[in-house]
Design a protein around this motif. Structure first.
Motif, PDB file in Angstrom:
ATOM      1  N   GLU A 226      83.962 -36.224   0.825  1.00  0.00           N
ATOM      2  CA  GLU A 226      84.649 -36.859  -0.413  1.00  0.00           C
ATOM      3  C   GLU A 226      85.534 -35.769  -0.963  1.00  0.00           C
ATOM      4  O   GLU A 226      85.765 -34.533  -0.170  1.00  0.00           O
ATOM      5  N   SER A 227      86.384 -36.088  -1.973  1.00  0.00           N
ATOM      6  CA  SER A 227      87.292 -35.083  -2.722  1.00  0.00           C
ATOM      7  C   SER A 227      86.668 -33.805  -2.971  1.00  0.00           C
ATOM      8  O   SER A 227      87.079 -32.682  -3.343  1.00  0.00           O
ATOM      9  N   SER A 228      85.283 -33.745  -3.566  1.00  0.00           N
ATOM     10  CA  SER A 228      84.689 -32.526  -3.987  1.00  0.00           C
ATOM     11  C   SER A 228      83.030 -32.749  -3.281  1.00  0.00           C
ATOM     12  O   SER A 228      82.601 -33.787  -2.972  1.00  0.00           O
ATOM     13  N   ASN A 235      77.089 -39.380  -3.526  1.00  0.00           N
ATOM     14  CA  ASN A 235      77.551 -40.669  -2.815  1.00  0.00           C
ATOM     15  C   ASN A 235      76.542 -40.723  -1.728  1.00  0.00           C
ATOM     16  O   ASN A 235      76.180 -41.854  -0.923  1.00  0.00           O
ATOM     17  N   HIS A 236      76.144 -39.718  -1.178  1.00  0.00           N
ATOM     18  CA  HIS A 236      75.322 -39.713   0.131  1.00  0.00           C
ATOM     19  C   HIS A 236      74.041 -39.362   0.042  1.00  0.00           C
ATOM     20  O   HIS A 236      73.042 -38.962   1.082  1.00  0.00           O
ATOM     21  N   ALA A 237      73.270 -39.131  -1.354  1.00  0.00           N
ATOM     22  CA  ALA A 237      72.276 -38.991  -1.527  1.00  0.00           C
ATOM     23  C   ALA A 237      71.562 -40.352  -2.500  1.00  0.00           C
ATOM     24  O   ALA A 237      70.255 -40.303  -2.261  1.00  0.00           O
ATOM     25  N   PHE A 238      72.246 -40.696  -3.164  1.00  0.00           N
ATOM     26  CA  PHE A 238      71.758 -41.659  -4.159  1.00  0.00           C
ATOM     27  C   PHE A 238      72.163 -43.138  -4.076  1.00  0.00           C
ATOM     28  O   PHE A 238      72.086 -43.769  -4.806  1.00  0.00           O
ATOM     29  N   ASN A 351      77.567 -46.340  -9.087  1.00  0.00           N
ATOM     30  CA  ASN A 351      77.764 -45.088  -9.900  1.00  0.00           C
ATOM     31  C   ASN A 351      76.842 -44.043  -9.372  1.00  0.00           C
ATOM     32  O   ASN A 351      75.897 -43.485 -10.214  1.00  0.00           O
ATOM     33  N   PRO A 352      76.698 -43.565  -8.342  1.00  0.00           N
ATOM     34  CA  PRO A 352      75.762 -42.762  -7.757  1.00  0.00           C
ATOM     35  C   PRO A 352      75.738 -41.229  -8.414  1.00  0.00           C
ATOM     36  O   PRO A 352      74.530 -40.713  -8.465  1.00  0.00           O
TER      37      PRO A 352
END
Length: 491
Positions: A226-228, A235-238, A351-352
């Motif tokens: 992603e951008s940050s 995003n990829h944990a929650f 909203n992760p």
């Protein structure tokens, strides 16, 4: 079989522009391939550490025949699998229907078609191919001695991710003793290699990423999407079914062969932060002896836990502690595991970021930074200018300090042969470190037994550096900042 195989078409490996050249490992691998005699390369390392990419990119100009073990299959099924893979190299479907009854038979087929030229026979996930038994390696010995070794340009790669199997059944196997073997235990990227992998990221993000998921290439890839880094991580944990939420269980399948003791030790160390060997034996009711020794060694070899003693005691001291060393496991157990059911229910999908408390995360990064500095003590010694001096390094704690001040610990200390103690205070903060740290550090020094009345060399290691007030106090003899840690001169 001879009539079925007219020609073997080796694996075609494309150049990966994102491949991070692990210079030391690549140089050693290329040297092993140019000795003028057939060679056996043994490559071990934990899941996702980058073994396959390293081997394929290093040897992509050779004729590679790669055979991969399949998890969960019995020996007969593994035979069928490698024959299916061989049929693809020979472009002959009938080979897939040919049954073999031994590894000797399979290896002799390969030997007949790799007599000359730069061939690389690459056995991937060896523990699954061998079904965790010694037969494959034992039968390789016969074919090696009588066939394979006669091609001076041949390489055989034995690659696996189960540490005890690779150590006991391969590296220490009498069958391979004195047979031109080269051993590699691949570790995660260091900080500079991670910087190369996370190209275009700023040093703040790179260090945060490294402290969070370590130097495992696959993990770094997921925090780079992603951008940050922070957004990628959330995003990829929650999110339901996300990579980092599911990875934990996979670790105990691939690396650790579903032995329940591995899982229980990680769980206990998560709850207690650290434990001695005797505590692990007592609490988990594991027999003291070979079982616990093997399990702990496996976890250490995989890079999941570390064993550490006070710097002034031997490694086998009864005070020696075991603690989780893998950054991802720390992150999972702190932030993912407590809310795993909510994650899987999709509670955070919209909203992760809301699942990760920023303040708690920043505090946790501080503990990760302490582990980082202890692990890379050689880099710290170079920055401070005494790497040429013999030293012992580690944490400091003792029974007496535990009684006077439970939890007391000096994060990193160097006991130097030039009669100096270098004592480090480690801080990972969002702002510059203030002069308030002096009082905190003095309290630690007051409990430190300066045996031999050595000179005390006071060092501050921090990411953002000191504020003007602390700088003007001239209290610390040296201060290390993030910029120093990224300086390639010291790696």
């Amino acid at each position: 079989m001879e009539k079925l195989i007219v020609h073997l078409h080796p694996l075609q490996i494309k150049i990966n522009p994102q491949f991070v050249d692990r210079r030391i490992e690549v140089d050693k691998l290329k040297k092993a391939a140019t000795t003028g005699e057939a060679s056996i390369i043994i490559m071990s390392g934990r899941r996702r550490v980058g073994k396959t990419e390293l081997l394929e990119q290093t040897f992509r100009d050779r004729n590679i025949l790669k055979f991969e073990g399949i998890e969960g299959l019995g020996q007969k099924e593994q035979f069928l699998s490698v024959m299916r893979q061989l049929s693809e190299y020979a472009d002959e479907k009938l080979i897939a229907k040919t049954q073999i009854d031994s590894w000797t038979e399979f290896f002799k087929i390969l030997a007949q078609h790799t007599k000359t030229g730069k061939w690389t026979i690459y056995l991937e996930e060896l523990q699954w191919l061998a079904n965790y038994e010694s037969t494959l390696v034992s039968e390789l010995k016969y074919v090696w001695d009588n066939y394979f070794r006669h091609n001076p340009e041949l390489i055989i790669i034995l690659c696996g991710s189960a540490p005890s199997f690779m150590l006991d059944q391969v590296i220490h196997s009498k069958a391979l003793y004195n047979r031109s073997q080269y051993e590699f235990n691949l570790r995660e990227f260091n900080l500079l290699e991670a910087r190369t992998f996370l190209n275009k990221r700023n040093p703040v993000e790179i260090l945060d990423a490294y402290l969070t998921v370590g130097g495992i290439p696959e993990y770094l890839k997921w925090v780079h999407k992603e951008s940050s880094v922070y957004l990628s991580l959330c995003n990829h944990a929650f999110s339901a079914g996300s990579f980092f939420s599911r990875e934990y269980e996979k670790i105990f399948t691939s690396n650790l062969a579903k032995n329940i003791h591995y899982f229980h030790i990680i769980e206990l160390l998560t709850e207690r932060k650290f434990a001695t060997r005797s505590e692990l034996v007592k609490i988990l009711k594991i027999k003291s002896g070979g079982t616990i020794t093997k399990v702990l060694l496996d976890l250490e070899k995989s890079g999941f836990i570390e064993k550490y003693s006070p710097f002034n005691l031997a490694d086998d001291s009864k005070l020696a502690r075991y603690a989780i060393s893998d950054n991802y496991l720390h992150f999972y157990n702190k932030f993912i595991r407590p809310i795993y059911k909510k994650i899987e229910n999709g509670d955070y999908d919209s909203n992760p970021i809301s699942a990760l408390n920023r303040d708690s995360y920043v505090k946790w990064l501080g503990l990760a930074f302490e582990r980082f500095c202890r692990k890379y003590h050689t880099v710290i010694a170079k920055i401070l200018g005494f790497s040429g001096v013999q030293y012992k390094s580690g944490v400091f704690f003792s029974r007496s300090t535990d009684k006077m001040n439970p939890g007391y610990q000096i994060d990193l200390i160097f006991d130097r042969a030039d009669k100096v103690y270098t004592i480090c205070e480690i801080k990972y903060t969002q702002d510059k470190v203030s002069s308030e740290i002096i009082h905190e550090f003095e309290k630690k020094l007051n409990l430190f037994p300066n045996k031999g009345n050595k000179t005390l060399h006071k060092v501050l290691i921090c990411n953002e550096g000191p504020d003007a007030a602390l700088q003007n106090r001239f209290y610390f003899d040296q201060i290390i900042t993030r910029a120093d840690l990224f300086n390639p001169v010291y790696w």
